[in-house]
Design a protein around this motif. Structure first.
Motif, PDB file in Angstrom:
ATOM      1  N   ILE A 317     -16.188  -3.228   4.909  1.00 55.30           N
ATOM      2  CA  ILE A 317     -16.971  -4.228   4.182  1.00 55.30           C
ATOM      3  C   ILE A 317     -16.819  -5.632   4.748  1.00 55.30           C
ATOM      4  CG2 ILE A 317     -17.043  -2.944   2.006  1.00 55.30           C
ATOM      5  CD1 ILE A 317     -14.643  -4.527   1.040  1.00 55.30           C
ATOM      6  N   TYR A 318     -15.823  -5.854   5.599  1.00 56.70           N
ATOM      7  CA  TYR A 318     -15.561  -7.199   6.113  1.00 56.70           C
ATOM      8  C   TYR A 318     -16.443  -7.510   7.335  1.00 56.70           C
ATOM      9  CZ  TYR A 318     -11.483  -6.811   3.088  1.00 56.70           C
ATOM     10  OH  TYR A 318     -10.669  -6.642   1.996  1.00 56.70           O
ATOM     11  N   PRO A 319     -16.704  -8.801   7.591  1.00 61.47           N
ATOM     12  CA  PRO A 319     -17.466  -9.175   8.794  1.00 61.47           C
ATOM     13  C   PRO A 319     -16.741  -8.677  10.057  1.00 61.47           C
ATOM     14  CG  PRO A 319     -17.231 -11.054   7.313  1.00 61.47           C
ATOM     15  CD  PRO A 319     -16.357  -9.974   6.768  1.00 61.47           C
ATOM     16  N   LYS A 320     -17.511  -8.409  11.079  1.00 63.29           N
ATOM     17  CA  LYS A 320     -16.946  -7.882  12.326  1.00 63.29           C
ATOM     18  C   LYS A 320     -15.908  -8.854  12.898  1.00 63.29           C
ATOM     19  CE  LYS A 320     -18.290  -5.773  16.705  1.00 63.29           C
ATOM     20  NZ  LYS A 320     -19.399  -5.486  17.645  1.00 63.29           N
ATOM     21  N   GLY A 321     -14.726  -8.339  13.166  1.00 67.59           N
ATOM     22  CA  GLY A 321     -13.649  -9.130  13.753  1.00 67.59           C
ATOM     23  C   GLY A 321     -12.919 -10.044  12.779  1.00 67.59           C
ATOM     24  N   PHE A 322     -13.308 -10.002  11.486  1.00 70.47           N
ATOM     25  CA  PHE A 322     -12.724 -10.908  10.483  1.00 70.47           C
ATOM     26  C   PHE A 322     -11.209 -10.738  10.369  1.00 70.47           C
ATOM     27  CE2 PHE A 322     -11.430 -11.300   5.937  1.00 70.47           C
ATOM     28  CZ  PHE A 322     -11.622 -12.657   5.768  1.00 70.47           C
ATOM     29  N   LYS A 323     -10.764  -9.501  10.203  1.00 70.11           N
ATOM     30  CA  LYS A 323      -9.333  -9.257  10.004  1.00 70.11           C
ATOM     31  C   LYS A 323      -8.516  -9.706  11.219  1.00 70.11           C
ATOM     32  CE  LYS A 323      -9.569  -5.453   6.675  1.00 70.11           C
ATOM     33  NZ  LYS A 323      -9.259  -4.019   6.436  1.00 70.11           N
ATOM     34  N   GLU A 324      -9.059  -9.460  12.400  1.00 70.01           N
ATOM     35  CA  GLU A 324      -8.340  -9.853  13.620  1.00 70.01           C
ATOM     36  C   GLU A 324      -8.248 -11.387  13.721  1.00 70.01           C
ATOM     37  OE1 GLU A 324      -9.741  -5.839  13.858  1.00 70.01           O
ATOM     38  OE2 GLU A 324     -10.871  -7.692  13.495  1.00 70.01           O
ATOM     39  N   ARG A 325      -9.336 -12.070  13.353  1.00 69.02           N
ATOM     40  CA  ARG A 325      -9.362 -13.533  13.477  1.00 69.02           C
ATOM     41  C   ARG A 325      -8.431 -14.214  12.486  1.00 69.02           C
ATOM     42  NH1 ARG A 325     -14.905 -12.413  13.790  1.00 69.02           N
ATOM     43  NH2 ARG A 325     -15.308 -13.297  11.722  1.00 69.02           N
ATOM     44  N   ILE A 326      -8.355 -13.690  11.255  1.00 67.29           N
ATOM     45  CA  ILE A 326      -7.507 -14.363  10.256  1.00 67.29           C
ATOM     46  C   ILE A 326      -6.036 -13.972  10.414  1.00 67.29           C
ATOM     47  CG2 ILE A 326      -9.350 -14.661   8.550  1.00 67.29           C
ATOM     48  CD1 ILE A 326      -7.931 -12.260   7.034  1.00 67.29           C
ATOM     49  N   GLY A 327      -5.772 -12.781  10.962  1.00 67.95           N
ATOM     50  CA  GLY A 327      -4.391 -12.352  11.174  1.00 67.95           C
ATOM     51  C   GLY A 327      -3.577 -12.402   9.896  1.00 67.95           C
ATOM     52  N   SER A 328      -2.390 -13.003   9.969  1.00 71.19           N
ATOM     53  CA  SER A 328      -1.490 -13.042   8.798  1.00 71.19           C
ATOM     54  C   SER A 328      -1.801 -14.213   7.867  1.00 71.19           C
ATOM     55  CB  SER A 328      -0.040 -13.128   9.266  1.00 71.19           C
ATOM     56  OG  SER A 328       0.153 -14.312  10.014  1.00 71.19           O
ATOM     57  N   ARG A 329      -2.824 -15.029   8.249  1.00 74.44           N
ATOM     58  CA  ARG A 329      -3.180 -16.174   7.388  1.00 74.44           C
ATOM     59  C   ARG A 329      -3.799 -15.717   6.073  1.00 74.44           C
ATOM     60  NH1 ARG A 329      -7.863 -19.357   6.942  1.00 74.44           N
ATOM     61  NH2 ARG A 329      -8.859 -18.581   8.837  1.00 74.44           N
ATOM     62  N   GLY A 330      -4.450 -14.559   6.074  1.00 73.37           N
ATOM     63  CA  GLY A 330      -5.056 -14.038   4.857  1.00 73.37           C
ATOM     64  C   GLY A 330      -4.452 -12.705   4.472  1.00 73.37           C
ATOM     65  N   LYS A 331      -4.331 -12.481   3.162  1.00 71.67           N
ATOM     66  CA  LYS A 331      -3.826 -11.186   2.688  1.00 71.67           C
ATOM     67  C   LYS A 331      -4.794 -10.646   1.644  1.00 71.67           C
ATOM     68  CE  LYS A 331       0.330  -8.769   1.152  1.00 71.67           C
ATOM     69  NZ  LYS A 331       0.272  -7.826   2.289  1.00 71.67           N
ATOM     70  N   MET A 332      -5.298  -9.418   1.882  1.00 74.10           N
ATOM     71  CA  MET A 332      -6.200  -8.766   0.939  1.00 74.10           C
ATOM     72  C   MET A 332      -5.459  -7.627   0.244  1.00 74.10           C
ATOM     73  SD  MET A 332      -7.959 -10.168   3.555  1.00 74.10           S
ATOM     74  CE  MET A 332      -8.450  -9.001   4.806  1.00 74.10           C
ATOM     75  N   VAL A 333      -5.518  -7.614  -1.091  1.00 76.65           N
ATOM     76  CA  VAL A 333      -4.849  -6.569  -1.875  1.00 76.65           C
ATOM     77  C   VAL A 333      -5.830  -6.057  -2.926  1.00 76.65           C
ATOM     78  CG1 VAL A 333      -2.539  -7.548  -1.529  1.00 76.65           C
ATOM     79  CG2 VAL A 333      -3.886  -8.255  -3.506  1.00 76.65           C
ATOM     80  N   SER A 334      -5.566  -4.866  -3.474  1.00 76.09           N
ATOM     81  CA  SER A 334      -6.504  -4.288  -4.442  1.00 76.09           C
ATOM     82  C   SER A 334      -6.287  -4.823  -5.864  1.00 76.09           C
ATOM     83  CB  SER A 334      -6.410  -2.764  -4.430  1.00 76.09           C
ATOM     84  OG  SER A 334      -5.099  -2.356  -4.722  1.00 76.09           O
ATOM     85  N   TRP A 335      -5.076  -5.279  -6.173  1.00 72.45           N
ATOM     86  CA  TRP A 335      -4.784  -5.852  -7.502  1.00 72.45           C
ATOM     87  C   TRP A 335      -3.450  -6.572  -7.416  1.00 72.45           C
ATOM     88  CZ3 TRP A 335      -8.510  -6.443 -10.777  1.00 72.45           C
ATOM     89  CH2 TRP A 335      -8.284  -6.735 -12.122  1.00 72.45           C
ATOM     90  N   THR A 336      -3.265  -7.621  -8.218  1.00 73.81           N
ATOM     91  CA  THR A 336      -2.014  -8.385  -8.151  1.00 73.81           C
ATOM     92  C   THR A 336      -1.365  -8.512  -9.524  1.00 73.81           C
ATOM     93  OG1 THR A 336      -3.098 -10.509  -8.612  1.00 73.81           O
ATOM     94  CG2 THR A 336      -2.910  -9.848  -6.276  1.00 73.81           C
ATOM     95  N   PRO A 337      -0.066  -8.831  -9.553  1.00 74.09           N
ATOM     96  CA  PRO A 337       0.565  -9.255 -10.812  1.00 74.09           C
ATOM     97  C   PRO A 337       0.170 -10.727 -11.025  1.00 74.09           C
ATOM     98  CG  PRO A 337       2.213  -9.170  -9.061  1.00 74.09           C
ATOM     99  CD  PRO A 337       0.910  -8.736  -8.454  1.00 74.09           C
ATOM    100  N   GLN A 338      -0.990 -10.952 -11.617  1.00 76.52           N
ATOM    101  CA  GLN A 338      -1.653 -12.258 -11.536  1.00 76.52           C
ATOM    102  C   GLN A 338      -0.850 -13.414 -12.114  1.00 76.52           C
ATOM    103  OE1 GLN A 338      -5.996 -12.858 -11.452  1.00 76.52           O
ATOM    104  NE2 GLN A 338      -5.753 -13.765 -13.469  1.00 76.52           N
ATOM    105  N   VAL A 339      -0.186 -13.203 -13.246  1.00 73.58           N
ATOM    106  CA  VAL A 339       0.581 -14.303 -13.841  1.00 73.58           C
ATOM    107  C   VAL A 339       1.681 -14.759 -12.873  1.00 73.58           C
ATOM    108  CG1 VAL A 339       2.135 -14.952 -15.725  1.00 73.58           C
ATOM    109  CG2 VAL A 339       0.065 -13.656 -16.222  1.00 73.58           C
ATOM    110  N   LYS A 340       2.342 -13.806 -12.238  1.00 73.74           N
ATOM    111  CA  LYS A 340       3.392 -14.150 -11.265  1.00 73.74           C
ATOM    112  C   LYS A 340       2.806 -14.868 -10.053  1.00 73.74           C
ATOM    113  CE  LYS A 340       6.654 -10.500 -12.547  1.00 73.74           C
ATOM    114  NZ  LYS A 340       7.343  -9.265 -12.110  1.00 73.74           N
ATOM    115  N   VAL A 341       1.620 -14.449  -9.634  1.00 66.78           N
ATOM    116  CA  VAL A 341       0.953 -15.111  -8.507  1.00 66.78           C
ATOM    117  C   VAL A 341       0.633 -16.559  -8.858  1.00 66.78           C
ATOM    118  CG1 VAL A 341      -1.199 -15.198  -7.168  1.00 66.78           C
ATOM    119  CG2 VAL A 341       0.007 -13.025  -7.439  1.00 66.78           C
ATOM    120  N   LEU A 342       0.026 -16.773 -10.037  1.00 66.45           N
ATOM    121  CA  LEU A 342      -0.382 -18.123 -10.425  1.00 66.45           C
ATOM    122  C   LEU A 342       0.808 -19.044 -10.679  1.00 66.45           C
ATOM    123  CD1 LEU A 342      -3.421 -17.164 -12.674  1.00 66.45           C
ATOM    124  CD2 LEU A 342      -3.527 -18.439 -10.525  1.00 66.45           C
ATOM    125  N   ARG A 343       1.960 -18.459 -10.979  1.00 70.12           N
ATOM    126  CA  ARG A 343       3.164 -19.271 -11.168  1.00 70.12           C
ATOM    127  C   ARG A 343       3.835 -19.622  -9.847  1.00 70.12           C
ATOM    128  NH1 ARG A 343       6.147 -16.404 -16.437  1.00 70.12           N
ATOM    129  NH2 ARG A 343       4.546 -17.056 -17.909  1.00 70.12           N
TER     130      ARG A 343
END
Length: 454
Positions: A317-343
């Motif tokens: 679903i991502y643009p071609k080469g997107f994951k390679e270009r962003i590298g470790s700068r971006g992290k995609m996950v399916s769900w988060t412990p949101q309150v802990k993230v926002l804190r």
């Protein structure tokens, strides 16, 4: 003397189940017995995410009933789900209560706490001579719409089937922010059957609301003083997540990826864009890729919640080469412990669908917003964020109805380039934290309610 036994009945959607479960846990902590009734589908979703079967703590018993749909049917079709609930839920719910009461001499159900949209629960409680309490998991402003239905009909703003007669801005009270009639919760559905079923849900809830002894709202007076002053029947007891010291939330429909917290630990303070669009938002492929490219253009680290069902695409679903270009700068996950993230101290801003739970979780942690509402009450919550509290900015669509990559980049720069947004967000956080502290209005209301149950 028997221990009070409280039955909880949420609407079967993520944003309704989780705050009610937080309330149930707070009540169970005071030694009261709690039975929590989910639909079979929701119950199975929740149980599959638990690491151990007793993760809900002492005093909470989980039971489930049919929502009236077949196992493979789409629960995101809210019209179909709601119509099935109308038909099947009243009988099933009464069976659960009667079964418990037959089996328990000193543990009969003493009170039913139900979502404001489950009108049949109040009717059944009244029929069985059990106290009923209404719980609003959304903003008090949405509860105000419930109270205003007769007047909206009388003034010709809506018709008997919920159809909005014309697009206009209205005030439910002179002091409340204006409300666009096209953003009534039921009115935003284009499908006529869904719109009708959702309005019926509201109408039935409104009709039986008078049977409730208490009307509790997962909000704070400090967030919505005009709504609570205009409709004093409502009592603020929240935000419930703000008084959750550990940030652990029960009732998630998806397994949480806690590894993202370790990734956040490696990022500089106030640097990360957090993107989460809730449990219902669906993107077409063009919009999804524009968002991805916009995040890439920001040159900032980002944590992005991408549900498996977020687009209709099954291939990459991502643009071609997107994951390679962003590298470790971006992290995609399916769900988060949101309150802990926002804190987390590395979070700079929250690009959100503006669901009420996400809204109060962001506000409770002093996080500025970029608003991207999808449907229902999310548009009015955006009004609070941008126009009333002034802690966020709207993401505007272009002439093709798309929020472009350049718009994403521009609004991120505008939000994070103006320290006033963060300052106002921190001031609002302080007010909310005070509301749920020992001497706060929300905490006092919750304590009074628990004493009432006892």
């Amino acid at each position: 003397m028997s221990i009070p036994h409280i039955l909880f009945v949420p609407y079967p959607a993520q944003g309704h189940v989780m705050p009610m479960m937080e309330l149930a846990q707070k009540i169970a902590e005071h030694g009261l017995r709690v039975t929590f009734v989910n639909s079979d589908f929701v119950h199975n979703q929740i149980m599959s995410t638990l690491s151990k079967k007793n993760d809900f703590g002492d005093g909470i018993h989980l039971v489930s009933i049919s929502d009236g749909l077949e196992p493979g049917e789409d629960r995101k079709d809210l019209g179909k789900l709601t119509a099935a609930m109308h038909k099947f839920m009243p009988g099933k719910l009464q069976e659960v209560i009667e079964k418990i009461n037959r089996a328990e001499d000193d543990g009969k159900i003493s009170c039913v706490v139900a979502d404001i949209s489950i009108g049949c629960a109040f009717e059944i409680a009244d029929k069985l001579k059990i106290k009923a309490v209404a719980f609003c998991p959304a903003a008090a402003a949405q509860m105000a719409v419930f109270f205003s239905l007769p007047k909206l009909l009388e003034d010709g703003i809506i018709e008997n089937d919920g159809n909005v007669t014309k697009k206009q801005m209205i005030h439910l009270s002179p002091t409340m922010p204006p409300l666009n009639t096209e953003t009534f919760v039921w009115a935003c559905f284009s499908d006529l059957a869904t719109r009708k079923a959702m309005f019926e849900l509201f109408a039935i809830g409104s009709k039986y609301m008078k049977l409730a002894k208490w009307i509790l709202c997962n909000s704070a007076y400090e967030l919505e003083s005009a709504a609570f002053t205009s409709f004093p029947e409502m009592l603020p007891i929240g935000p419930l997540s703000a008084s959750n010291k550990l940030g652990d939330k029960q009732g998630s429909f998806w397994p949480e990826d806690s590894a993202c917290l370790s990734w956040l630990d490696q990022q500089p303070a106030c640097s990360v864009i957090y993107i989460a669009h809730g449990s219902f938002t669906i993107f077409d492929q063009i919009q999804f890729q524009e968002l991805a490219l916009g995040l890439e253009l920001t040159n900032r680290p980002f944590l992005w919640v991408v549900r498996p069902d977020m687009t209709d695409e099954t291939s990459d679903i991502y643009p071609k080469g997107f994951k390679e270009r962003i590298g470790s700068r971006g992290k995609m996950v399916s769900w988060t412990p949101q309150v802990k993230v926002l804190r987390h101290p590395s979070i700079a801003c929250f690009l959100s669908h503006c669901g009420w739970n996400s809204t109060v979780e962001g506000v409770s942690n002093g996080v500025p917003f970029l608003c991207w509402p999808y449907f229902a009450d999310q548009f009015f919550n955006q009004t609070y964020i941008c126009d009333v509290w002034k802690v966020g900015l709207r993401c505007d669509k272009n002439e093709n109805g798309i929020i472009s990559k350049d718009e994403v980049k521009s609004k991120v720069e505008q939000l994070l380039g103006d320290n006033n947004f963060k300052e106002r967000a921190m001031n609002l956080k302080e007010k909310v934290v005070n509301a749920v502290s020992r001497d706060g209005c929300s905490n006092k209301n919750l304590s009074n309610f628990i004493e009432y149950l006892k």
